[in-house]
Design an enzyme around this catalytic site. Structure first.
Site, PDB file in Angstrom:
ATOM      1  N   GLU A  68       0.817  -1.219   0.000  1.00  0.00           N
ATOM      2  CA  GLU A  68       0.000   0.000   0.000  1.00  0.00           C
ATOM      3  C   GLU A  68       0.849   1.265   0.000  1.00  0.00           C
ATOM      4  O   GLU A  68       0.512   2.250  -0.667  1.00  0.00           O
ATOM      5  CB  GLU A  68      -0.906  -0.020   1.235  1.00  0.00           C
ATOM      6  CG  GLU A  68      -1.889   1.127   1.318  1.00  0.00           C
ATOM      7  CD  GLU A  68      -2.726   1.035   2.580  1.00  0.00           C
ATOM      8  OE1 GLU A  68      -3.096   2.091   3.096  1.00  0.00           O
ATOM      9  OE2 GLU A  68      -2.990  -0.093   3.039  1.00  0.00           O
ATOM     10  N   ASP A  69       1.980   1.250   0.732  1.00  0.00           N
ATOM     11  CA  ASP A  69       2.727   2.489   0.974  1.00  0.00           C
ATOM     12  C   ASP A  69       4.114   2.542   0.340  1.00  0.00           C
ATOM     13  O   ASP A  69       4.815   3.546   0.484  1.00  0.00           O
ATOM     14  CB  ASP A  69       2.886   2.717   2.486  1.00  0.00           C
ATOM     15  CG  ASP A  69       1.548   2.968   3.169  1.00  0.00           C
ATOM     16  OD1 ASP A  69       0.593   3.349   2.472  1.00  0.00           O
ATOM     17  OD2 ASP A  69       1.463   2.777   4.397  1.00  0.00           O
ATOM     18  N   ASP A 108     -19.802   0.305  41.661  1.00  0.00           N
ATOM     19  CA  ASP A 108     -19.147  -0.956  41.299  1.00  0.00           C
ATOM     20  C   ASP A 108     -17.949  -0.705  40.384  1.00  0.00           C
ATOM     21  O   ASP A 108     -17.773  -1.369  39.372  1.00  0.00           O
ATOM     22  CB  ASP A 108     -20.141  -1.911  40.629  1.00  0.00           C
ATOM     23  CG  ASP A 108     -20.841  -1.263  39.432  1.00  0.00           C
ATOM     24  OD1 ASP A 108     -20.671  -0.045  39.237  1.00  0.00           O
ATOM     25  OD2 ASP A 108     -21.551  -1.972  38.705  1.00  0.00           O
TER      26      ASP A 108
END
Length: 733
Positions: A98-99, A281
């Protein structure tokens, strides 16, 4: 206790991990992978690291660190889950295609098809052109989820990737931080929850809260820290009492204390409209025992130590959650009236709760719990495939996915006792589609707990449901107003599209056949070879596409008829076009392709015209409808139509009645309408001037113009009725 595989997990507060240098065997990733993978697999991971480092070499993250720190961190999170070697390699390589300049072919040449397929599933679709960012995001989700449906490891790696991105989100500008956090909150965190990966889910949820509501997160975090010291003594005392009680009962157990995350506290404050001081709680206990029997023995021991709060016990061991989660939950009255949340489970259940479906790679044996979790996950992935095949586009698929990830659940029973887990707010129709698509498509009514109820009835946990089906039943578009599951919505929409296409084909045939008769050609004389020639000329594969285009006005019927006549007669020239003289008969039953206009509400006996709308098909208007003046400019889209004699149905029309404002007048009018065998669909009233008169607008149902005339005649006999008009206005729908 039996030997367990604990899950090491890097906290959000820890520093970003160092690089993965192959010459330092004491690196974190080296230790993690060497602990459960074979030496040759670890060497393959080193090889993937070198490849990723080479291609990411010039890149820097927003934090200023070398980009390779990100894939290494993702690989470490994956290794903490004990994912297999191809998964760790894909984690290291997930951004290279992708990069960087690396291609999938480069990856496949070095690392094989399995790793390449994982990397491809993780790569975005940035090289395609989309109309906007939302569409691109939706299509990326669709691609990734479809890859996940064939290999769940795609999503497991993606969740590790998203977790590290969220852990380092502070280096981005505020707008981008919020956008990524919102996306994570809507999609990735719920998917982690759906896959049973509780640790990742909780950290993603808390990080999302931190960046979406930074001031709230900061305030709650400070409040927790302020109360931590005050609670320490009480919590310590409770811990000692629980340990002593379990030891006395000879139950071997590991007791862990856990503090609620700020996101969880904020959610409870918002849902129950409480202030922080009212949340009692904040601290809870988790008790891990050897086996299922000891889970219930420990529960009994604790109930004898502290009184249980009624209605707060849940047995997720007998009935696991949809994501495979198993545990006993109970809330007790502790010292000083402080509520104690207790979870009791085995070590296997605990690791399944932490790692979810990823536990498959942690345990090499075929434990039944893991097998059941895998089966449930596969069923969910199968539903995703069904939904995507029925969704028209990526945005629709994303909408269905978000609905399917709805976190709250109800547990209902089939007549045979099978448990179905559905989102909270599901209706009987949602249940019908959960059983099977055919059951949903043919359901008529339902029984809940042996009582006949409407299909829109909302289901509650414990309901026993029986769906009554019929061979002629079909989905109703109105179901879309109350169904909430992705499968039900997609199936109903798919059916409606199919039905609409079928109706448009029939309408297209009718329009074309009338045109063919104008050329003195009988429709039966058009053979398959003639259609094949026409499809070849139009570069289409299906004649239904041509007929739908004719019905929607995308193709001129005369031109298609002329081309078919030329093919039948062997002529190639256009020749003389003849006028389309015949008309289409309207039965009066509205279908997917024929609609009676809401502006004029035509009824049998009215002179009518048909207008071909590119989205809805044939719209029928009265000749005197004011709206047709706006669309007469396109004569090719007008079709001559006429009513078939004696249509067997009722038609809606609007009546505007001006009456004297006297007691009982409305009752007289409605009584007359009922006596004339008409139904009132809707009515509204408006006072006129000083209140002496009132205008009543009725939407009533009539058979034809004669029936309407009889109704008006009877209404005029009412003394208080001053004026009656048939009301026409509005726009084309």
């Amino acid at each position: 206790m039996a030997k367990s595989h604990s899950i090491e997990y890097r906290s959000n507060n820890e520093e970003t991990p160092s690089l993965f240098p192959v010459d330092h065997q004491d690196s974190k990733l080296s230790k993690l992978t060497s602990s459960y993978l074979k030496p040759d697999e670890v060497q393959d991971i080193y090889k993937a690291y070198h490849f990723a480092k080479k291609y990411h070499e010039p890149q820097i993250r927003k934090s200023g660190e070398p980009y390779i720190t990100h894939p290494v961190a993702v690989a470490e999170i994956a290794a903490n889950l004990h994912l297999d070697a191809p998964s760790i390699m894909a984690a290291l390589l997930h951004d290279v295609v992708e990069d960087t300049e690396a291609s999938l072919k480069d990856v496949e040449a070095l690392f094989g098809k399995q790793v390449t397929k994982l990397v491809d599933g993780l790569s975005k679709l940035d090289k395609l052109n989309f109309s906007d960012v939302i569409e691109a995001q939706a299509e990326n989700f669709r691609k990734m989820l479809l890859a996940m449906s064939s290999d769940i490891r795609v999503m497991l790696i993606k969740l590790c990737d998203r977790l590290h991105n969220m852990q380092t989100l502070n280096f981005l500008h505020e707008a981008k931080r919020k956008r990524i956090a919102q996306e994570t909150m809507e999609i990735y965190a719920p998917i982690a929850n759906r896959l049973g990966m509780n640790r990742i889910y909780q950290e993603l949820e808390n990080l999302c809260f931190k960046y979406i509501h930074p001031l709230r997160h900061q305030t709650i975090t400070k409040a927790i820290e302020a109360t931590r010291g005050n609670r320490r003594e009480v919590v310590g005392k409770i811990l000692v009492e629980i340990e002593a009680k379990l030891k006395k009962e000879k139950i071997k157990a590991e007791i862990l204390g856990r503090e609620k995350q700020p996101a969880s506290i904020h959610k409870k404050m918002a849902e129950k409209n409480l202030s922080f001081s009212e949340i009692t709680d904040i601290f809870a206990f988790r008790i891990i025992v050897e086996d299922v029997n000891n889970c219930y023995l420990a529960l009994g021991a604790l109930h004898s130590l502290f009184k249980p709060i009624p209605g707060r016990f849940k047995d997720y061991i007998a009935i696991p959650k949809a994501n495979g989660y198993q545990s006993l939950h109970t809330t007790l009255f502790g010292p000083f009236g402080m509520p104690l949340e207790i979870q009791i489970r085995t070590m296997m259940m605990n690791n399944l709760a932490e790692a979810g479906v990823a536990a498959h790679w942690m345990y090499k044996t075929k434990e039944s719990q893991i097998s059941r979790l895998q089966q449930d996950t596969n069923q969910w992935l199968k539903r995703l495939l069904e939904i995507q095949s029925e969704s028209a586009d990526s945005l629709e698929f994303l909408e269905h996915l978000k609905v399917d990830l709805f976190p709250d659940e109800v547990y209902v029973f089939s007549p045979g006792g099978k448990i179905f887990v559905l989102p909270k707010g599901s209706s009987a129709v949602d249940y019908a589609y959960a059983v099977h698509s055919d059951v949903g498509n043919s359901c008529l009514s339902c029984k809940i707990n042996n009582e006949l109820v409407p299909l829109r009835t909302e289901l509650k946990t414990g309901d026993h449901i029986e769906i009554i089906t019929g061979p002629l039943a079909k989905p109703n578009p109105s179901w879309l107003n109350f169904v909430i599951t992705g499968k039900a919505r997609s199936q109903i929409r798919a059916f409606m599209k199919t039905a609409e296409s079928s109706d448009l084909v029939i309408l297209g045939y009718s329009i074309l056949n009338k045109a063919l008769k104008a050329f003195h050609i009988e429709p039966d004389s058009i053979k398959k070879k003639h259609w094949d020639k026409l499809l070849h000329d139009y570069h289409l594969k299906n004649k239904d596409d041509i007929l739908i285009d004719i019905a929607l006005g995308r193709r001129v019927n005369i031109m298609v008829a002329h081309q078919l006549s030329s093919i039948v007669s062997g002529q190639t020239s256009l020749g003389r076009q003849e006028k389309f003289l015949d008309v289409i008969s309207i039965k009066g039953s509205e279908s997917m392709a024929i609609h009676l206009a809401d502006c004029c509400h035509p009824i049998p006996g009215d002179p009518i015209l048909g207008y071909i709308d590119k989205d809805k098909g044939l719209i029928i208007h009265t000749h005197d409808c004011h709206e047709i003046k706006k669309i007469k400019v396109d004569p090719e889209k007008w079709v001559d139509v006429e009513w078939e004699p004696n249509p067997d149905r009722l038609f809606k029309i609007k009546l505007e009645i001006l009456v004297k404002n006297e007691r009982g007048v409305l009752a007289k009018i409605t009584s007359v309408i009922a006596e004339m065998e008409s139904n009132i669909d809707n009515l509204t009233t408006t006072e006129v001037d000083d209140g002496t008169f009132t205008t009543i607008n009725f939407l009533i149902e009539v058979r034809n113009r004669l029936h309407l005339a009889d109704i008006i005649r009877q209404l005029r006999r009412i003394e208080q009725v001053s004026r009656i008009n048939r009301f026409k206005m509005g726009s084309i729908k």
